[in-house]
Every structure is written in C-alpha cells, then in structure tokens.
Design a protein around this motif. Structure first.
Motif, PDB file in Angstrom:
ATOM      1  N   LEU A 148      42.707  53.475  65.841  1.00  0.00           N
ATOM      2  CA  LEU A 148      42.317  52.123  65.263  1.00  0.00           C
ATOM      3  C   LEU A 148      43.581  51.670  64.525  1.00  0.00           C
ATOM      4  CD1 LEU A 148      39.016  52.782  63.229  1.00  0.00           C
ATOM      5  CD2 LEU A 148      39.328  51.867  65.651  1.00  0.00           C
ATOM      6  N   SER A 149      44.679  51.728  65.242  1.00  0.00           N
ATOM      7  CA  SER A 149      46.032  50.968  64.899  1.00  0.00           C
ATOM      8  C   SER A 149      46.782  50.262  65.973  1.00  0.00           C
ATOM      9  CB  SER A 149      46.718  52.041  64.285  1.00  0.00           C
ATOM     10  OG  SER A 149      47.305  53.065  65.286  1.00  0.00           O
ATOM     11  N   LEU A 150      47.696  49.756  65.735  1.00  0.00           N
ATOM     12  CA  LEU A 150      48.613  49.007  66.664  1.00  0.00           C
ATOM     13  C   LEU A 150      49.946  49.893  66.652  1.00  0.00           C
ATOM     14  CD1 LEU A 150      48.523  45.268  65.694  1.00  0.00           C
ATOM     15  CD2 LEU A 150      47.506  46.262  67.488  1.00  0.00           C
TER      16      LEU A 150
ATOM     17  N   LEU B 203      44.088  44.479  61.443  1.00  0.00           N
ATOM     18  CA  LEU B 203      45.355  44.935  62.145  1.00  0.00           C
ATOM     19  C   LEU B 203      46.096  43.497  62.224  1.00  0.00           C
ATOM     20  CD1 LEU B 203      44.332  47.417  64.666  1.00  0.00           C
ATOM     21  CD2 LEU B 203      44.813  47.724  62.356  1.00  0.00           C
ATOM     22  N   THR B 204      47.545  43.749  61.842  1.00  0.00           N
ATOM     23  CA  THR B 204      48.351  42.547  62.078  1.00  0.00           C
ATOM     24  C   THR B 204      49.649  43.359  62.434  1.00  0.00           C
ATOM     25  OG1 THR B 204      49.210  42.575  59.677  1.00  0.00           O
ATOM     26  CG2 THR B 204      47.183  40.949  60.301  1.00  0.00           C
TER      27      THR B 204
ATOM     28  N   ASN C 114      47.563  35.485  64.389  1.00  0.00           N
ATOM     29  CA  ASN C 114      46.429  36.529  64.943  1.00  0.00           C
ATOM     30  C   ASN C 114      46.379  37.644  64.335  1.00  0.00           C
ATOM     31  OD1 ASN C 114      46.160  34.374  67.042  1.00  0.00           O
ATOM     32  ND2 ASN C 114      47.470  35.504  68.534  1.00  0.00           N
ATOM     33  N   ALA C 115      45.090  38.465  64.472  1.00  0.00           N
ATOM     34  CA  ALA C 115      44.645  39.734  63.952  1.00  0.00           C
ATOM     35  C   ALA C 115      43.683  40.392  65.087  1.00  0.00           C
ATOM     36  CB  ALA C 115      44.116  39.560  62.542  1.00  0.00           C
ATOM     37  N   MET C 116      43.402  41.591  64.635  1.00  0.00           N
ATOM     38  CA  MET C 116      42.119  42.311  65.409  1.00  0.00           C
ATOM     39  C   MET C 116      41.471  43.064  64.177  1.00  0.00           C
ATOM     40  SD  MET C 116      43.956  44.410  68.256  1.00  0.00           S
ATOM     41  CE  MET C 116      42.448  44.988  69.219  1.00  0.00           C
TER      42      MET C 116
ATOM     43  N   ASN D   8      53.033  49.795  64.585  1.00  0.00           N
ATOM     44  CA  ASN D   8      52.941  50.112  63.006  1.00  0.00           C
ATOM     45  C   ASN D   8      53.105  51.729  63.282  1.00  0.00           C
ATOM     46  OD1 ASN D   8      51.938  47.901  61.973  1.00  0.00           O
ATOM     47  ND2 ASN D   8      50.079  47.995  62.489  1.00  0.00           N
TER      48      ASN D   8
ATOM     49  N   ASN E 189      39.208  40.341  68.836  1.00  0.00           N
ATOM     50  CA  ASN E 189      40.550  39.455  68.379  1.00  0.00           C
ATOM     51  C   ASN E 189      40.051  38.250  67.766  1.00  0.00           C
ATOM     52  OD1 ASN E 189      42.015  40.989  70.085  1.00  0.00           O
ATOM     53  ND2 ASN E 189      41.959  39.663  71.860  1.00  0.00           N
ATOM     54  N   ILE E 190      40.823  37.901  66.552  1.00  0.00           N
ATOM     55  CA  ILE E 190      40.449  36.803  65.580  1.00  0.00           C
ATOM     56  C   ILE E 190      41.641  36.156  65.323  1.00  0.00           C
ATOM     57  CG2 ILE E 190      40.916  38.315  63.554  1.00  0.00           C
ATOM     58  CD1 ILE E 190      38.551  36.869  62.361  1.00  0.00           C
ATOM     59  N   GLN E 191      41.369  34.786  65.295  1.00  0.00           N
ATOM     60  CA  GLN E 191      42.683  33.857  65.089  1.00  0.00           C
ATOM     61  C   GLN E 191      42.401  33.142  63.864  1.00  0.00           C
ATOM     62  OE1 GLN E 191      43.619  30.662  67.785  1.00  0.00           O
ATOM     63  NE2 GLN E 191      45.430  31.618  68.144  1.00  0.00           N
TER      64      GLN E 191
ATOM     65  N   HIS F 268      46.747  39.071  72.725  1.00  0.00           N
ATOM     66  CA  HIS F 268      46.592  38.204  71.638  1.00  0.00           C
ATOM     67  C   HIS F 268      47.582  38.835  70.473  1.00  0.00           C
ATOM     68  CE1 HIS F 268      43.735  36.471  68.566  1.00  0.00           C
ATOM     69  NE2 HIS F 268      43.929  37.728  67.845  1.00  0.00           N
ATOM     70  N   MET F 269      47.806  40.077  70.521  1.00  0.00           N
ATOM     71  CA  MET F 269      48.517  40.633  69.497  1.00  0.00           C
ATOM     72  C   MET F 269      50.080  40.845  69.901  1.00  0.00           C
ATOM     73  SD  MET F 269      46.674  40.700  66.842  1.00  0.00           S
ATOM     74  CE  MET F 269      47.634  41.362  65.655  1.00  0.00           C
TER      75      MET F 269
END
Lengths: 412, 181
Positions: free
Chosen positions: A278-280, B12-13, B37-39, A283, B48-50, A268-269
């Motif tokens: 709690l981070s990507l 989160l993006t 998209n983001a979380m 980042n 997961n959100i769009q 998705h990301m």
C-alpha cells in the motif's frame, strides 16, 4: 597481532530506516574501534602508556572510551596539537576535515536517523569510507560493500528477496569445501605415514594398505573437487541474469523468471504503486521510481501491471504476455545515480556549501531551477566547498574524492 | 506529507504535487487550472483521485479511475464530486455531504453532521484535519451566511491539498466500503 574488530559488517536487506541506521552505526563504530586500537598500540609503543588519561587531561574531557566514535572523530579534528596525532598520518587540513565529516555523519545517524534517506546513507557511507581508506583501516571495505548493497536494493525496488536455492547451494558448497579440506588433510597424513613406514621397514605389510588408503583418499578428494567445480559453475549460471541482454520492448521469454515484486505503473501518479505494501515506490526508493515511471510511461502511456525482478528488471503485462521495460536504475538515458559522469560537461560550474549554491561564471550567475533542491536532497556534506557541474544532458555532478559523481538530472 | 491514514484508507502522494491540468465544468466547457493527484488505497482497494482548481474559480475532488478495485466503486466515477470554493483568504467546502445510499446504482449525497463523520471514522475527524491546516469546521449558515445549513470546512491558503481528500474518504469511500455489495 591485531585484535578482531567486534563490529561486524551489517548489510541492510531493505530501505527500512532502522536497517540503514543500524548499518551506518555499526560501520562508524567499526571504524572508530579500529582507530581507537591504533591510538592504543602506537601511543604505547611511543611510551605514552597512560595516553588516554593524558588526552582527557590535555583537552579537559570527561572520562571516555578509547573506541567511542565521538571521541575518536572529534579530538583529532578539534585539536591539531593533540597527542592522538602521533598515531596518525601527519596533520593536514584535509585529513582533519575528514574526521569532522565522519563525526557529523555519525551524529546525523545517531540523533536524526528518522530524517535520513537512501541517498544520505550512500553519502554517509562514502564519508566514513573516505576516512577509513585514508587511514588504511581494515574495515574500509565495509563502505564499498554497503554502497553495493544499497545499489542492489535500489535495483530490486526497495527490498532484497532472499533466494533459498542460492543460500542452500552456498551452504552445500561450504560443507563440501570442508569435506575436501578434511580429505586432503587425511591424504597428506596417510602419505606421510606411508613414507615413514616405507623408510623404516619396507617389509611391513601395512605399507600397501596405507598406500591404498592414500590413493582412495586422493581419488575421493579429486571427485569432490570436481563436484565442487561443477557446482560453482552451476551457481554462476544461476546468478547470471538473462534479462541483462534483453532489448527494451521485447516480449519477456516465458522460461525466464519474471520476478515476484508486483507493481502498478501509474500514469495518474507518474509513479509505481505497490498494492501489497500500500505504498508508492518513490516513497521507498526515492526519485528514481518517478524517473523510471516517467520513462516507462513514454513507452506505455496507459501504464499497467509491472513485474520487477530481484535485479531490478521490469516487464509490463500486455494481454497474455509481458514486455521488457528496462532496469529500474538505468532508465534515464545517460544518468545512473552515484556513478561517475560519462559525458562532457557544459560550461557552467558552481560551488555548493551549507545549503547554498553559487555560480562560478562571471558572465552568468543564474542558478538553474531545481539545482539547489537536488543538492540539498543529495545530503552532501556541509561546511565544505563542493564543486558542482552540469553535463550537456542536464546531469548534476558533484566532485567527490577527485571524481565527478552523478547526483540527479535537472527537471526538464 | 507522502502518506496519511484516514480510518481504513491511506492517502498516497508523491513529489508530483500541483501541475497544470484541464477539467470540464458543469456547463460542459473545458477549463484550465491546476490539479493535485493522489491515490486512496486499502487492502483490495486502489482509487485514483484528483483535486482540480480552476485558475479563476473553485474546483473539486473526484475519483478518476478505480483500477482493480471492486466494481461497486464505479459508482463514484464522475459522480458525487466534492466541491471546493475559493475564498479571499483561502478555501472552503461549503457543502460537506455524505453518500446517501451506497447500494443505489446512482448514489446521491445528503446532509451530514460533524458527529456522524466522527462516528464513522471512529475518532475525531478534526484530529486529522487540524494538522493539515483546517481553521474552522461548522455550519455553512453561520460560517458563510449561506442559505443552506450543511456542514462546512474552511482552511487557509497554506492548508494542505489533502484536506478535501480526507473529507471525500469519510463521506464517500468509507460508506462504500461498508456497503454489503
């Protein structure tokens, strides 16, 4: 004899901005301190006993410390006729430019540290290292060690987890080395005493005792040396990473440590998610995380739970087993950031300077999409023309210190 | 903006940003457009959100995956979508409604007031929305001459795509987090 530099190398353990800023500021201060010491030593030798006051007067400067980075980097850059050049190699535009770049790097990390990234850190460390190497400073090695550390942190996914076993072992080894030294010293002293006694009075009964003590000490020293050797070998074995030889897609062997950093490969990301922080991951470690995710999602389109080892090896959970994905920093074929270019260049070449990129092709002035953004993001120095080329694999490379260094891969 | 905090939930993006995507409209037809998209994450929660915008119309925000989150969040999947309308000079959510009964198997949404949302968030919602580009918050009747009197939010073309995510968190996710299931 040179004084000891008070600015001791600080190696960051994570990409936290305070750690990077601390490391960079210490490096710049260490370099400035050593240059300041050189000014003092050489200029006094040349008869300029009150050289600092003289330089302040010559250039209308406020009172300043001879170790202050802004003074050390700025004055040689600004004043070609400064007294300070008498303590430096002959003035050249290139060397002056190195002082200028060092000053800029220092200012950026001192005043705009919040805007900095892992990539600008590597660029900054290279700039300071470049000046230190040119002046043959003792602290030039800080730059290499800092860049190695960042590469290690990048591989580890943003943070180096201390390994207690290794630390304990190292401590044990240091202790044993001290023991060996002490025993060898004792052995020598005993041998010397035995020789003296033997020369002066062979009849003394203590000769035998002294010789025996020396032999025992030598045996103990040998035993310790053997143990030391064995333990060093053991440590080397601990450090060897069996995953270095894994094939992508193979099942991760259950007897090999799979790593404690838990991530989620997110289709998705197009990124890796760290539920604990709690981070990507992008980042934390920058675009390499997205590149890795993109590459791994081609192997496992649905994504899933990924374990990452300290050395950056990744494995994805599939059922009850784990499948090897590759190493975080080597996932994009042919591209490894900050490493020299290994493949052939395409014909296009460019010049980058101060946020602008210009094509050098007379018949094609097109700037590829994304190139300028990559160059700006890479934190390359400004006010200097930096040659840029592309490989046939769309790797963007910059000419730095005579070598072609990979910066990023152009978006497809 | 890579991360922003909305009460207990973080958005989160990354650099992925807007990208071509398709969605299914209310009539069941596939429509082309752009998605962002983001979380939405918190300890023990990852959704997961769009945000989808059709090329020639509006769109909306919906949860597309609840990953390892508690099963109760499944109720948000494909339901309680937050609609977004295109305006000549920007975008709007003309019906900002809040989840009605989070313990129901099929939760629905009902009218919400600005004050209710501030109270739920524990601080003024506008403090988050204004920096993202929201230009007006009010009642749809007054803002758009609508027949309904729902809470409405408007932002310009330059407004952040995170705006509808913020509203979604306050009107859907936080009530689900607070439910005792």
């Amino acid at each position: 004899m040179n004084k000891e530099n008070p600015w001791v190398l600080f190696l960051p353990k994570s990409l936290a901005i305070w750690e990077l800023a601390t490391a960079m500021n210490i490096f710049t201060k260490a370099v400035a301190w050593e240059i300041g010491e050189r000014f003092d030593r050489v200029l006094i030798e040349k008869g300029h006993v009150d050289w600092l006051t003289q330089v302040q007067k010559d250039h209308s400067l406020a009172p300043v410390s001879m170790h202050d980075p802004s003074f050390v980097f700025e004055v040689p850059r600004k004043y070609e006729d400064s007294l300070l050049w008498q303590a430096l190699p002959p003035h050249t535009h290139e060397l002056s430019s190195k002082f200028w770049r060092a000053k800029n790097t220092r200012n950026i990390w001192q005043h705009e540290d919040i805007k900095q990234t892992m990539d600008t850190f590597v660029t900054g460390a290279s700039i300071i290292q470049d000046l230190a190497s040119e002046l043959d400073l003792d602290v030039a090695h800080y730059g290499r060690e800092l860049k190695d550390q960042i590469a290690q942190i990048r591989r580890a996914g943003g943070q180096i987890v201390p390994v207690d076993q290794s630390t304990e072992l190292r401590s044990l080894l240091e202790h044993k080395e001290e023991e060996v030294d002490a025993l060898q010293k004792k052995l020598e002293e005993t041998r010397l005493a035995a020789e003296q006694l033997g020369n002066q009075a062979e009849s003394l009964a203590s000769i035998e005792t002294a010789k025996e003590a020396a032999e025992v000490a030598a045996q103990e020293a040998q035993m310790l040396a053997d143990r030391l050797h064995a333990e060093l070998q053991h440590e080397r074995l601990l450090k060897a990473d069996p995953a270095d030889s894994f094939e992508i897609g193979q099942i991760w062997p259950s007897d090999v440590n799979i790593g404690s950093r838990l991530l989620y490969l997110s289709a998705h990301m197009n990124d890796l998610y760290d539920a604990e922080r709690l981070s990507l991951l992008s980042n934390e470690v920058g675009p390499i995380a997205e590149l890795a995710a993109h590459h791994w999602l081609q192997l496992v389109p649905e994504g899933g739970h990924v374990n990452l080892t300290e050395n950056g090896h990744a494995a994805i959970k599939q059922g009850n087993s784990y499948r090897y994905l590759g190493r975080l920093d080597e996932v994009v074929h042919g591209f490894v950031k900050d490493k020299p270019v290994q493949t052939e260049f395409a014909d296009q070449s460019f010049i980058y300077n101060d946020g602008e990129v210009v094509s050098l092709q007379e018949d094609d002035e097109t700037i590829p999409d994304g190139l300028l953004a990559i160059l700006v993001d890479s934190g390359l120095a400004t006010n200097t023309d930096i040659p840029i080329r592309l490989t046939h694999d769309s790797i963007v490379a910059a000419q730095i210190d005579g070598g072609w260094i990979q910066l990023a891969k152009l978006p497809a | 903006v890579a991360e922003i905090l909305v009460g207990p939930v973080k958005i989160l993006t990354n650099k992925q940003g807007w990208h071509p995507a398709t969605d299914i409209d209310f009539g069941g037809d596939e429509v082309e457009g752009q998605a962002f998209n983001a979380m939405l994450v918190a300890p023990g929660l990852a959704l997961n959100i769009q945000y989808f915008l059709a090329s020639d119309a509006g769109g909306g925000v919906k949860i597309v995956d609840i990953l390892d989150s508690p099963l109760k969040y499944k109720k948000l999947l494909g339901r309680v979508r937050q609609g977004v309308q295109r305006l000549p000079d920007g975008f709007a959510m003309k019906q900002v409604r809040s989840i009605k009964d989070s313990s129901s198997d099929k939760p629905t949404v009902t009218k919400a007031t600005h004050e209710e949302l501030d109270q739920r968030l524990g601080s003024p919602l506008l403090n988050i929305l204004r920096p993202l580009g929201v230009t007006e918050v009010g009642v749809a009747t007054e803002m758009f001459n609508s027949k309904n009197s729902d809470l409405a939010i408007r932002w310009s073309e330059e407004g952040s795509p995170l705006i509808p995510f913020v509203t979604f968190i306050v009107t859907r996710v936080i009530p689900m987090m607070e439910s005792s299931e």
